[in-house]
Design an enzyme around this catalytic site. Structure first.
Site, PDB file in Angstrom:
ATOM      1  N   GLY A   6     -20.956  33.709 -41.967  1.00  0.00           N
ATOM      2  CA  GLY A   6     -22.547  33.335 -42.328  1.00  0.00           C
ATOM      3  C   GLY A   6     -22.725  33.570 -43.693  1.00  0.00           C
ATOM      4  O   GLY A   6     -23.734  33.361 -44.202  1.00  0.00           O
ATOM      5  N   ALA A   7     -21.905  34.221 -44.605  1.00  0.00           N
ATOM      6  CA  ALA A   7     -22.137  34.464 -45.906  1.00  0.00           C
ATOM      7  C   ALA A   7     -22.317  33.180 -46.612  1.00  0.00           C
ATOM      8  O   ALA A   7     -23.381  33.199 -47.494  1.00  0.00           O
ATOM      9  CB  ALA A   7     -21.130  35.365 -46.536  1.00  0.00           C
ATOM     10  N   GLY A   8     -21.712  32.004 -46.400  1.00  0.00           N
ATOM     11  CA  GLY A   8     -21.772  31.048 -47.143  1.00  0.00           C
ATOM     12  C   GLY A   8     -22.834  30.296 -46.687  1.00  0.00           C
ATOM     13  O   GLY A   8     -23.515  29.778 -47.577  1.00  0.00           O
ATOM     14  N   ASP A   9     -23.269  30.517 -45.630  1.00  0.00           N
ATOM     15  CA  ASP A   9     -24.657  29.828 -45.191  1.00  0.00           C
ATOM     16  C   ASP A   9     -25.781  30.177 -45.754  1.00  0.00           C
ATOM     17  O   ASP A   9     -26.835  29.596 -46.186  1.00  0.00           O
ATOM     18  CB  ASP A   9     -24.729  29.851 -43.595  1.00  0.00           C
ATOM     19  N   ASP A  45     -23.415  34.550 -37.322  1.00  0.00           N
ATOM     20  CA  ASP A  45     -23.457  33.539 -38.435  1.00  0.00           C
ATOM     21  C   ASP A  45     -24.655  33.615 -39.184  1.00  0.00           C
ATOM     22  O   ASP A  45     -24.868  33.610 -40.218  1.00  0.00           O
ATOM     23  CB  ASP A  45     -23.038  32.346 -37.955  1.00  0.00           C
TER      24      ASP A  45
END
Length: 68
Positions: A6-9, A45
């Site tokens: 979930g870092a990219g989200d 996420d």
């Protein structure tokens, strides 16, 4: 770091929110990185995505100028 899922989200949500709020490029990146950092502190996420108040408090706590 607890979980990088979930870092990219989180990063993209910070960039998109900043674009909607008409921030400059530096503020976009700071906000995206801050949300990414917060996101990685919880499992899952999107469970760690912060509220605006939590984001502002986090950015102030690490001496980043608020993206607003």
């Amino acid at each position: 770091m607890v979980d990088r899922i979930g870092a990219g989200d989180g990063f993209v949500s910070g960039i998109l929110a900043g674009m909607l709020e008409q921030h400059d490029d530096q503020a976009l990146l700071m906000q995206g990185n801050a949300i990414c950092s917060i996101q990685m502190q919880s499992l899952g996420d999107n469970d760690g995505l912060p509220t605006r108040a939590a984001l502002d408090a986090f950015m102030k706590s690490i001496s980043l100028v608020s993206a607003r």
